[in-house]
Write an enzyme that holds these catalytic residues in place. Structure first.
Site, mmCIF file in Angstrom:
data_model
loop_
_atom_site.group_PDB
_atom_site.id
_atom_site.type_symbol
_atom_site.label_atom_id
_atom_site.label_comp_id
_atom_site.label_asym_id
_atom_site.label_seq_id
_atom_site.Cartn_x
_atom_site.Cartn_y
_atom_site.Cartn_z
ATOM 1 N N ASP A 137 3.866 1.056 11.759
ATOM 2 C CA ASP A 137 2.895 0.133 11.717
ATOM 3 C C ASP A 137 2.699 -2.174 11.712
ATOM 4 O O ASP A 137 2.058 -1.555 11.289
ATOM 5 C CB ASP A 137 3.079 0.064 9.507
ATOM 6 C CG ASP A 137 2.364 1.266 9.151
ATOM 7 O OD1 ASP A 137 2.851 2.580 9.875
ATOM 8 O OD2 ASP A 137 3.171 1.740 8.169
ATOM 9 N N ARG A 171 -0.414 14.358 12.862
ATOM 10 C CA ARG A 171 0.096 14.124 11.589
ATOM 11 C C ARG A 171 0.573 15.799 11.008
ATOM 12 O O ARG A 171 0.131 16.135 9.773
ATOM 13 C CB ARG A 171 -0.573 12.866 11.192
ATOM 14 C CG ARG A 171 -0.471 12.006 11.253
ATOM 15 C CD ARG A 171 -1.188 10.964 10.921
ATOM 16 N NE ARG A 171 0.285 10.460 10.472
ATOM 17 C CZ ARG A 171 -0.782 8.464 9.289
ATOM 18 N NH1 ARG A 171 -1.548 8.780 9.594
ATOM 19 N NH2 ARG A 171 0.248 8.717 8.427
ATOM 20 N N PRO A 172 1.129 16.781 11.386
ATOM 21 C CA PRO A 172 1.565 18.040 11.140
ATOM 22 C C PRO A 172 2.537 17.663 9.119
ATOM 23 O O PRO A 172 2.805 16.622 8.788
ATOM 24 C CB PRO A 172 2.756 18.647 11.128
ATOM 25 C CG PRO A 172 2.824 17.809 12.085
ATOM 26 C CD PRO A 172 2.181 16.861 12.778
ATOM 27 N N CYS A 182 -5.441 12.270 12.215
ATOM 28 C CA CYS A 182 -6.213 11.468 12.039
ATOM 29 C C CYS A 182 -6.585 10.047 13.432
ATOM 30 O O CYS A 182 -5.001 10.902 14.275
ATOM 31 C CB CYS A 182 -5.734 9.900 10.707
ATOM 32 S SG CYS A 182 -4.087 9.111 11.183
ATOM 33 N N ARG A 190 -8.854 -0.567 4.208
ATOM 34 C CA ARG A 190 -8.034 0.767 3.469
ATOM 35 C C ARG A 190 -7.114 -0.111 3.155
ATOM 36 O O ARG A 190 -6.557 0.634 2.216
ATOM 37 C CB ARG A 190 -8.121 1.961 4.848
ATOM 38 C CG ARG A 190 -8.825 2.768 4.565
ATOM 39 C CD ARG A 190 -7.944 3.717 5.910
ATOM 40 N NE ARG A 190 -6.248 4.316 5.146
ATOM 41 C CZ ARG A 190 -5.170 4.686 5.854
ATOM 42 N NH1 ARG A 190 -5.788 4.002 6.950
ATOM 43 N NH2 ARG A 190 -4.167 4.676 5.336
ATOM 44 N N LYS A 227 0.364 -1.546 0.074
ATOM 45 C CA LYS A 227 -0.461 0.473 0.007
ATOM 46 C C LYS A 227 1.082 1.006 -0.023
ATOM 47 O O LYS A 227 0.933 2.458 -0.895
ATOM 48 C CB LYS A 227 -0.699 -0.314 1.278
ATOM 49 C CG LYS A 227 -1.274 1.451 1.713
ATOM 50 C CD LYS A 227 -2.589 1.598 2.888
ATOM 51 C CE LYS A 227 -2.149 1.653 4.065
ATOM 52 N NZ LYS A 227 -1.219 3.276 4.748
ATOM 53 N N ASN A 228 2.166 0.784 1.032
ATOM 54 C CA ASN A 228 2.624 2.457 1.155
ATOM 55 C C ASN A 228 3.207 2.927 -0.218
ATOM 56 O O ASN A 228 3.771 3.400 -0.026
ATOM 57 C CB ASN A 228 3.272 2.955 2.258
ATOM 58 C CG ASN A 228 2.506 2.789 3.561
ATOM 59 O OD1 ASN A 228 0.448 2.610 3.319
ATOM 60 N ND2 ASN A 228 2.790 2.798 4.525
#
Ligand SMILES: CC(=O)N[C@H]1[C@@H](OP(=O)(O)OP(=O)(O)OC[C@H]2O[C@@H](n3ccc(=O)[nH]c3=O)[C@H](O)[C@@H]2O)O[C@H](CO)[C@@H](O)[C@@H]1O
Ligand SMILES: C=C(OP(=O)(O)O)C(=O)O
Length: 420
Positions: free
Chosen positions: A307, A123-124, A118, A399, A22-23
């Site tokens: 993760d 998470r800037p 989130c 997701r 995914k990433n």
């Protein structure tokens, strides 16, 4: 909204195919904005985030289609007709910010909704924006949007990232690949997905040195061209299924799994009592004896990935002895803890660390998913638990994990997806 019903207590045996990462897939799709020619991506995972990124690229004007073939492939191409990434799509998926660098570099302007925080943290995106400013962009924040302009194009610069941000490295790599002159990214992230993006950009005609190191040098070219690129296997999916074998016992081959991409995960699995053997084309995972507690701290690659933190916490909750898990990347990534405790785990959180006291067994319960990896930690606990678990809000899981019930069910797990 669907739920999973899981009956625990069955060791896993068989083979699981690891999908594309995914990433890696998300920035690679954004790279399709860097050329009007066709970019074909193969080994694309069938997950909701890919559909969201396809929706975003389409609204920028690109054509995104299934390219056919054995694995799921996407063909991306066409001219950018809109430089705006609207809130309605960006708010569904933070990785949408990855269109900022490519659209700005290609069109000289971009208006991208700020993704906001989130569940796992604030998470800037300040490092993305400062890096683009260093390349000459003028950036204003207005009405929740990043308004970026570079009417005369972007110009290469030396950018020192104060933190090795994965997304900022990717955005800057893509923008710099068609900026004029040389860009150097110092303290770049070294995740394998960055290496995959570099490989694809180079196949598209970019000139980039230093892949896999913390110093990337990009000599901008006037334009990129089409290419075909296979997406690398998902190391997080691979590590997650390794934890599934670890927590249930058993013997499974993870087809496509590559230990060299797992960084510290292999060592921690082995310390915890899970055997990991790299075979040709597969990672062989076995557990004969008991699980042992270990201490884990999340770090940028090649350290232990954030993760994988929630999944390991589930594994350690039934290991012998105590473990300490410290989360250094995101400030709110322990939301699985109360749910695991409802299943009988003994976990206490103190600031950024969690102390886990291993228990002999867990028990099934109704539990709720809060984010992507937390969802799978609850599946892992359920696979090892006595009795039935009902996991709701699995849209978080959809997701980023494909065909979970088919992959686990094919190895003997009792897991069923039901409509709520
Ligand atoms: C789509 C994708 O690839 N997502 C991954 C990517 O997310 P993402 O690219 O968002 O993660 P980053 O590496 O950028 O973030 C790491 C840390 O840096 C902070 N930060 C980041 C950017 C910035 O401009 N300012 C700032 O302060 C973040 O809040 C966080 O605390 O890497 C994370 C860390 O390995 C993973 O958990 C995500 O799965
Ligand atoms: C946090 C994750 O993804 P994202 O950055 O897309 O939210 C993840 O993959 O665990």
């Amino acid at each position: 909204m669907d739920r999973f019903l899981i009956r625990g207590g069955r060791p896993l045996h068989g083979t699981i195919r690891i999908g594309g990462a995914k990433n890696a897939a998300l920035p690679l799709m954004a790279a399709g904005l860097l050329t009007s020619e066709r970019l074909v991506l193969t080994n694309v995972p069938r997950i909701a985030d890919i559909a969201t990124m396809a929706e975003l690229l389409r609204q920028h004007g690109l054509a995104v289609a299934d390219a056919g073939g054995d694995s799921f492939s996407l063909s991306i191409g066409g001219e950018i007709t809109s430089t705006e990434a609207p809130y309605e799509i960006v708010s569904k998926m933070r990785a949408s910010i990855l269109v900022l660098g490519p659209v700005l570099a290609r069109c000289g302007e971009a208006r991208v909704s700020l993704p906001g925080g989130c569940a796992i943290g604030t998470r800037p995106v300040d490092l993305h924006l400062k890096g683009l400013e260093a390349l000459g962009a003028e950036i204003r924040l207005e009405a929740g949007y990043v308004d970026a302009r570079a009417p005369n194009g972007l110009t290469g610069a030396r950018i020192v990232l104060p933190f090795a941000s994965v997304g900022a490295t990717e955005n800057l790599l893509m923008a710099a690949s068609i900026a004029s002159g040389r860009t150097e990214i110092v303290n770049a992230a070294r995740e394998p997905e960055i290496g995959d993006l570099v490989a694809c950009l180079v196949a598209m005609g970019a000139r980039i040195e230093g892949a896999g190191t913390d110093r990337l040098t990009i000599d901008g070219v006037r334009q990129l061209h089409g290419a075909t690129h296979p997406i690398l296997p998902d190391r997080i999916e691979c590590g997650t299924y390794a934890c599934a074998v670890g927590i249930t016992g058993g013997d499974v081959r993870l087809q496509g799994g590559q230990s060299e991409h797992l960084g510290a995960v292999v060592r921690v699995l082995e310390e915890a009592g899970v055997e990991v053997t790299q075979e040709a084309g597969a990672l062989h995972i076995r557990r004969g004896g008991g699980l042992r507690g270990v201490d884990v701290m999340t770090e940028p690659y090649p350290g232990f990935p954030t993760d994988m933190q929630a999944q390991f916490m589930a594994l350690l909750s039934v290991a012998e002895g105590a473990s300490m898990v410290t989360e250094t990347i995101f400030e709110n990534r322990f939301m699985h803890v109360p749910e695991l405790n409802r299943m009988g785990a003994r976990i206490n959180v103190h600031g950024a660390s969690a102390i886990i006291r291993g228990v002999p067994s867990l028990s099934g319960a109704p539990v709720m998913a809060t984010d992507l990896r937390a969802s799978f930690s609850l599946i892992l606990a359920a696979l090892a638990a006595k009795g039935e678990t009902v996991l709701s809000r699995i849209y978080h899981l959809d997701r980023g994990y494909e065909a979970v019930d088919r992959k686990l069910g094919g190895c003997g797990a009792l897991i069923e997806r039901v409509a709520e």
